[in-house]
Design an enzyme around this catalytic site. Sequence first.
Site, PDB file in Angstrom:
ATOM      1  CG  HIS A  51      -2.055   0.938   1.125  1.00 46.64           C
ATOM      2  ND1 HIS A  51      -2.016   2.219   1.616  1.00 46.64           N
ATOM      3  CD2 HIS A  51      -3.284   0.776   0.592  1.00 46.64           C
ATOM      4  CE1 HIS A  51      -3.187   2.809   1.420  1.00 46.64           C
ATOM      5  NE2 HIS A  51      -3.969   1.952   0.812  1.00 46.64           N
ATOM      6  CB  ILE A  57      -0.184   6.127   1.196  1.00 48.53           C
ATOM      7  CG1 ILE A  57       0.425   7.038   0.140  1.00 48.53           C
ATOM      8  CG2 ILE A  57      -1.254   6.860   1.995  1.00 48.53           C
ATOM      9  CD1 ILE A  57      -0.564   7.446  -0.946  1.00 48.53           C
ATOM     10  N   GLY A  60      -5.791   4.552   5.525  1.00 45.24           N
ATOM     11  CA  GLY A  60      -6.663   5.348   6.395  1.00 45.24           C
ATOM     12  C   GLY A  60      -7.294   4.530   7.501  1.00 45.24           C
ATOM     13  CB  VAL A  61      -8.776   1.122   7.588  1.00 39.16           C
ATOM     14  CG1 VAL A  61      -7.642   0.251   7.117  1.00 39.16           C
ATOM     15  CG2 VAL A  61      -9.688   0.389   8.529  1.00 39.16           C
ATOM     16  CD  GLU A  65      -7.252  -0.938  15.449  1.00 39.81           C
ATOM     17  OE1 GLU A  65      -6.928  -1.448  16.550  1.00 39.81           O
ATOM     18  OE2 GLU A  65      -8.417  -0.949  15.027  1.00 39.81           O
TER      19      GLU A  65
END
Length: 149
Positions: A51, A57, A60-61, A65
């Site tokens: 990723h 990067i 976002g998840v 978290e």
Amino acid sequence: MTTTQDISQILELLPHRYPMLLVDRVVEQVNGKYIKAYKNVTINEPFFTGHFPQKPIMPGVLILEALAQASGILAFGSVGKTPAQGSLYYLVGIDNARFKQPVVPGDQLHLYVEMTRNMRGIYKFTAEASVEGRVVAQAELMCTERSVS
């Protein structure tokens, strides 16, 4: 009460372990009110291999978290319990999540979470992640305490 916590103290409060532990240090905490913590983002993170390999990067998840884990530390501190006493905090809701800028290797992800409500074991938080003073993500989080046996 304002407290700081190093990684060994965080490991006592969170059940997460590598590669899912996303809080490196708590720099300030006022139980029942707020927490300030951070995550050092390095190229060695396992998610960067996929990723994205050409432009790494942080997903976002995983930023959410990290904010949720900081929320759990705040919740544990606010009620004075630990997982060793048979309880965990589960993330049960995320509202109004927004991502404003990418987080990349070399960034220090600052986590700020404010407890806004505690009603019958359901905790609500407003959460913000930033890098070098710029907001990179925001969300409203909810968690609940559950006994584990």
